[in-house]
Motif scaffolding. Structure first.
Motif, PDB file in Angstrom:
ATOM      1  N   HIS A 162       0.779  -1.116  -0.065  1.00 26.92           N
ATOM      2  CA  HIS A 162       0.090   0.117   0.137  1.00 26.92           C
ATOM      3  C   HIS A 162       0.812   1.304   0.118  1.00 26.92           C
ATOM      4  CE1 HIS A 162      -4.071  -1.780   0.231  1.00 26.92           C
ATOM      5  NE2 HIS A 162      -3.692  -2.619   0.746  1.00 26.92           N
ATOM      6  N   THR A 163       2.198   1.076  -0.141  1.00 24.72           N
ATOM      7  CA  THR A 163       3.111   2.705  -0.401  1.00 24.72           C
ATOM      8  C   THR A 163       2.952   2.941  -1.468  1.00 24.72           C
ATOM      9  OG1 THR A 163       4.757   0.890  -0.822  1.00 24.72           O
ATOM     10  CG2 THR A 163       4.691   1.793   1.665  1.00 24.72           C
ATOM     11  N   ALA A 164       2.462   2.181  -2.447  1.00 21.27           N
ATOM     12  CA  ALA A 164       2.537   2.904  -3.923  1.00 21.27           C
ATOM     13  C   ALA A 164       1.608   3.901  -4.081  1.00 21.27           C
ATOM     14  CB  ALA A 164       1.865   1.980  -4.799  1.00 21.27           C
ATOM     15  N   GLU A 165       2.236   5.228  -4.470  1.00 18.32           N
ATOM     16  CA  GLU A 165       1.350   6.491  -4.835  1.00 18.32           C
ATOM     17  C   GLU A 165       0.918   6.590  -6.249  1.00 18.32           C
ATOM     18  OE1 GLU A 165       3.579   9.482  -2.465  1.00 18.32           O
ATOM     19  OE2 GLU A 165       2.865   8.553  -0.630  1.00 18.32           O
ATOM     20  N   GLN A 166       1.947   5.874  -7.120  1.00 18.16           N
ATOM     21  CA  GLN A 166       1.118   5.935  -8.341  1.00 18.16           C
ATOM     22  C   GLN A 166       0.752   4.323  -8.920  1.00 18.16           C
ATOM     23  OE1 GLN A 166       3.979   7.991 -11.178  1.00 18.16           O
ATOM     24  NE2 GLN A 166       5.073   8.652  -9.223  1.00 18.16           N
ATOM     25  N   VAL A 167      -0.287   4.221  -8.349  1.00 17.99           N
ATOM     26  CA  VAL A 167      -0.659   2.635  -8.986  1.00 17.99           C
ATOM     27  C   VAL A 167      -0.884   2.635 -10.369  1.00 17.99           C
ATOM     28  CG1 VAL A 167      -2.479   1.009  -8.519  1.00 17.99           C
ATOM     29  CG2 VAL A 167      -2.091   2.625  -6.578  1.00 17.99           C
ATOM     30  N   ASP A 168      -0.320   1.359 -10.864  1.00 14.81           N
ATOM     31  CA  ASP A 168      -0.258   0.843 -12.191  1.00 14.81           C
ATOM     32  C   ASP A 168       0.033  -0.523 -12.110  1.00 14.81           C
ATOM     33  OD1 ASP A 168       2.151   0.819 -12.062  1.00 14.81           O
ATOM     34  OD2 ASP A 168       2.468   2.198 -13.724  1.00 14.81           O
ATOM     35  N   HIS A 240      -6.594   0.949  -3.066  1.00 15.71           N
ATOM     36  CA  HIS A 240      -5.267   1.481  -2.593  1.00 15.71           C
ATOM     37  C   HIS A 240      -5.329   3.171  -2.471  1.00 15.71           C
ATOM     38  CE1 HIS A 240      -2.066  -1.331  -3.882  1.00 15.71           C
ATOM     39  NE2 HIS A 240      -3.092  -1.800  -4.573  1.00 15.71           N
ATOM     40  N   ALA A 241      -6.314   3.567  -2.250  1.00 13.52           N
ATOM     41  CA  ALA A 241      -6.889   4.891  -1.956  1.00 13.52           C
ATOM     42  C   ALA A 241      -6.231   5.577  -0.665  1.00 13.52           C
ATOM     43  CB  ALA A 241      -8.398   5.379  -2.119  1.00 13.52           C
ATOM     44  N   LYS A 242      -6.077   6.629  -0.454  1.00 11.97           N
ATOM     45  CA  LYS A 242      -5.536   7.167   0.855  1.00 11.97           C
ATOM     46  C   LYS A 242      -6.624   7.512   1.763  1.00 11.97           C
ATOM     47  CE  LYS A 242      -1.215   9.271   1.093  1.00 11.97           C
ATOM     48  NZ  LYS A 242      -0.414  10.568   0.649  1.00 11.97           N
ATOM     49  N   ASP A 243      -7.880   7.682   1.240  1.00 11.82           N
ATOM     50  CA  ASP A 243      -9.259   7.887   2.194  1.00 11.82           C
ATOM     51  C   ASP A 243      -9.425   6.877   3.064  1.00 11.82           C
ATOM     52  OD1 ASP A 243      -9.212   8.726  -0.728  1.00 11.82           O
ATOM     53  OD2 ASP A 243     -10.951   9.599  -0.410  1.00 11.82           O
ATOM     54  N   GLU A 244      -9.478   7.415   4.294  1.00 15.36           N
ATOM     55  CA  GLU A 244     -10.079   6.378   5.547  1.00 15.36           C
ATOM     56  C   GLU A 244     -11.133   5.378   5.180  1.00 15.36           C
ATOM     57  OE1 GLU A 244      -8.029   5.783   8.727  1.00 15.36           O
ATOM     58  OE2 GLU A 244      -7.861   7.694   8.171  1.00 15.36           O
ATOM     59  N   VAL A 245     -12.176   6.009   4.463  1.00 14.00           N
ATOM     60  CA  VAL A 245     -13.316   5.140   4.156  1.00 14.00           C
ATOM     61  C   VAL A 245     -13.256   4.172   3.573  1.00 14.00           C
ATOM     62  CG1 VAL A 245     -13.971   6.974   2.152  1.00 14.00           C
ATOM     63  CG2 VAL A 245     -15.857   5.636   3.436  1.00 14.00           C
ATOM     64  N   ALA A 246     -12.106   4.038   2.587  1.00 15.02           N
ATOM     65  CA  ALA A 246     -11.707   2.888   1.663  1.00 15.02           C
ATOM     66  C   ALA A 246     -11.106   1.995   1.986  1.00 15.02           C
ATOM     67  CB  ALA A 246     -11.308   3.431   0.473  1.00 15.02           C
ATOM     68  N   MET A 247     -10.292   2.151   3.520  1.00  9.48           N
ATOM     69  CA  MET A 247      -9.345   1.158   4.047  1.00  9.48           C
ATOM     70  C   MET A 247      -9.797  -0.014   4.344  1.00  9.48           C
ATOM     71  SD  MET A 247      -6.219   2.351   4.590  1.00  9.48           S
ATOM     72  CE  MET A 247      -5.484   1.223   5.827  1.00  9.48           C
ATOM     73  N   GLY A 248      -9.136  -1.016   3.784  1.00  8.85           N
ATOM     74  CA  GLY A 248      -9.677  -2.392   4.044  1.00  8.85           C
ATOM     75  C   GLY A 248     -10.946  -2.778   3.312  1.00  8.85           C
ATOM     76  N   LYS A 249     -11.188  -2.003   2.181  1.00  7.96           N
ATOM     77  CA  LYS A 249     -12.446  -2.233   1.259  1.00  7.96           C
ATOM     78  C   LYS A 249     -11.837  -2.990  -0.027  1.00  7.96           C
ATOM     79  CE  LYS A 249     -15.773  -1.052   3.878  1.00  7.96           C
ATOM     80  NZ  LYS A 249     -15.198  -0.143   4.868  1.00  7.96           N
ATOM     81  N   ASN A 250     -12.811  -3.575  -0.591  1.00  6.02           N
ATOM     82  CA  ASN A 250     -12.253  -4.138  -2.095  1.00  6.02           C
ATOM     83  C   ASN A 250     -11.295  -5.078  -1.956  1.00  6.02           C
ATOM     84  OD1 ASN A 250     -14.781  -2.227  -2.775  1.00  6.02           O
ATOM     85  ND2 ASN A 250     -13.382  -1.133  -4.184  1.00  6.02           N
ATOM     86  N   LEU A 251     -11.286  -6.059  -1.295  1.00 14.69           N
ATOM     87  CA  LEU A 251     -10.208  -7.078  -1.035  1.00 14.69           C
ATOM     88  C   LEU A 251     -10.008  -7.915  -2.083  1.00 14.69           C
ATOM     89  CD1 LEU A 251     -11.362  -7.231   2.707  1.00 14.69           C
ATOM     90  CD2 LEU A 251      -8.965  -6.447   1.893  1.00 14.69           C
ATOM     91  N   TRP A 271     -13.885   8.627  -8.682  1.00 13.51           N
ATOM     92  CA  TRP A 271     -12.519   7.884  -8.788  1.00 13.51           C
ATOM     93  C   TRP A 271     -11.669   8.454  -7.543  1.00 13.51           C
ATOM     94  CZ3 TRP A 271     -10.117   4.193 -11.548  1.00 13.51           C
ATOM     95  CH2 TRP A 271     -10.640   3.434 -12.525  1.00 13.51           C
ATOM     96  N   PRO A 272     -10.864   7.592  -6.821  1.00 10.91           N
ATOM     97  CA  PRO A 272     -10.229   8.059  -5.882  1.00 10.91           C
ATOM     98  C   PRO A 272      -8.976   9.211  -6.557  1.00 10.91           C
ATOM     99  CG  PRO A 272      -9.270   5.781  -6.280  1.00 10.91           C
ATOM    100  CD  PRO A 272     -10.758   6.319  -7.046  1.00 10.91           C
ATOM    101  N   ALA A 273      -8.776   9.921  -5.701  1.00 12.92           N
ATOM    102  CA  ALA A 273      -7.608  11.209  -6.191  1.00 12.92           C
ATOM    103  C   ALA A 273      -6.146  10.755  -5.684  1.00 12.92           C
ATOM    104  CB  ALA A 273      -8.125  12.421  -5.863  1.00 12.92           C
ATOM    105  N   GLU A 274      -6.025  10.310  -4.424  1.00 14.81           N
ATOM    106  CA  GLU A 274      -4.690  10.162  -3.957  1.00 14.81           C
ATOM    107  C   GLU A 274      -4.550   8.619  -3.459  1.00 14.81           C
ATOM    108  OE1 GLU A 274      -2.086  13.325  -1.840  1.00 14.81           O
ATOM    109  OE2 GLU A 274      -4.188  13.083  -1.067  1.00 14.81           O
ATOM    110  N   PHE A 275      -3.340   7.930  -3.672  1.00 19.64           N
ATOM    111  CA  PHE A 275      -3.257   6.553  -3.347  1.00 19.64           C
ATOM    112  C   PHE A 275      -1.724   6.645  -2.323  1.00 19.64           C
ATOM    113  CE2 PHE A 275      -4.672   6.817  -7.518  1.00 19.64           C
ATOM    114  CZ  PHE A 275      -5.709   6.091  -7.536  1.00 19.64           C
ATOM    115  N   GLY A 276      -2.087   5.713  -1.639  1.00 19.79           N
ATOM    116  CA  GLY A 276      -0.932   5.302  -0.648  1.00 19.79           C
ATOM    117  C   GLY A 276      -1.497   5.353   0.919  1.00 19.79           C
TER     118      GLY A 276
END
Ligand SMILES: [Zn+2]
Ligand SMILES: [Zn+2]
Length: 313
Positions: A162-168, A240-251, A271-276
């Motif tokens: 989850h450290t990736a900030e540019q997911v691809d 992979h989003a930084k948003d708290e609400v998505a933590m541990g979702k879509n596994l 869409w999420p804006a920030e990753f990491g």
């Protein structure tokens, strides 16, 4: 819809290409690679496999990312993350050098012993075994991934992914060696179930390529019922989003129904804006391969310090 068909057909071609290359790669004389390279044969195989995989995945993912990027950003080649991801991509080579895979195989043998659980599964037609293995790999990964998010010991090394900030597509292999080992321990169960190695290998290839696909920086979300059946790049990008609400979702990796069924689905309109990782500064992970390797240690030291400080207060 056009995007779904293009991506779907490219994925199918990719699996066929992989199977065709695997067929070609089998030496005419068994053990030829071993005869030529002696004790270095496992490393030669690891290098060849890694390069093949990189070439194949780049061939399908790069055009999709260029045509319909989910997030528009400067070319990744110029970023540090690109090189870090490449280091992870080649990680298998030095893991092979340190007999890592052989050691995990010993652990698999010790854990599960010999013999299979449901011998009648081998009687099923080839295609049914392929489908069963895809389902089994996916079900196992859902629960492994879920526990990696729920239990601190497992999270301490899954955090690296989850450290990736540019997911691809390159992010797919950003995995701590402990996670690689845990994955192998879980996946070994598919063979233990009784499914034949042939269809299971094909099932695993499909699972693997679908995993690259959901990491691809591709603006694709599924409409209607499709979103309850399959995981889209959109769903995994939210993972992979930084948003708290998505933590541990879509596994999930292939089938989305586990997430919908077990209450971990997240499918908003945007869409999420920030990753990491969104973590306290003491748990921040430095973007370096060696720092990532020792991150589980850093994580527990920081937790112990926080616990001591809370007790002293
Ligand atoms: Zn995760
Ligand atoms: Zn991921």
């Amino acid at each position: 819809m056009k995007r779904i068909f293009s991506a779907g057909s490219i994925l199918i071609l990719l699996v066929i290409a992989d199977a065709a290359i695997a067929q070609q790669a089998v030496p005419a004389v068994p053990g030829r690679v071993e005869a030529i390279y002696g004790p270095f044969a496992p490393i030669v195989r690891a290098v060849a496999d890694t390069l093949k995989q990189l070439l194949l995945v780049a061939l399908f993912a790069a055009p999709l990312q260029a045509l319909w990027p989910a997030i528009r950003r400067p070319v990744k080649f110029r970023s540090y993350e690109f090189w870090l991801d490449l280091v992870y991509w080649f990680q298998g080579i030095w893991l092979a050098l340190f007999s890592f895979y052989a050691l995990v195989d010993v652990a698999v043998g010790a854990m599960y012993g010999t013999g299979i659980w449901f011998p009648w599964l081998r009687e099923l037609p080839f295609w049914a075994q392929v489908l069963a293995s895809i389902w089994a790999f996916d079900f196992l990964v859902y629960w492994r991934h879920r526990w990696e998010h729920e239990f601190a010991v497992l999270w301490s090394f899954h955090a690296v992914h989850h450290t990736a900030e540019q997911v691809d597509f390159l992010t797919t292999t950003r995995l701590h060696p402990f996670e690689v080992a845990l994955g192998m321990l879980f996946n070994a169960m598919v063979i233990k179930l009784g499914l034949h190695p042939g269809p299971s290998t094909l099932g695993f290839a499909i699972y693997l390529y679908y995993n690259y696909f959901i990491h691809t920086n591709l603006r694709l979300r599924y409409p209607g019922v499709l979103k309850f059946i399959f995981v889209s790049p959109f769903m995994h990008h939210w993972h992979h989003a930084k948003d708290e609400v998505a933590m541990g979702k879509n596994l999930g990796v292939i089938f989305a129904w586990n997430d919908w069924l077990f209450g971990t689905a997240y499918h908003p309109a945007r869409w999420p804006a920030e990753f990491g990782l969104a973590v306290p500064p003491s748990q921040r992970v430095s973007q370096s391969y060696l720092r990532h390797l020792v991150y589980p240690l850093q994580y527990f030291i920081s937790r112990a310090r926080a616990w001591r400080a809370a007790r002293a207060a």
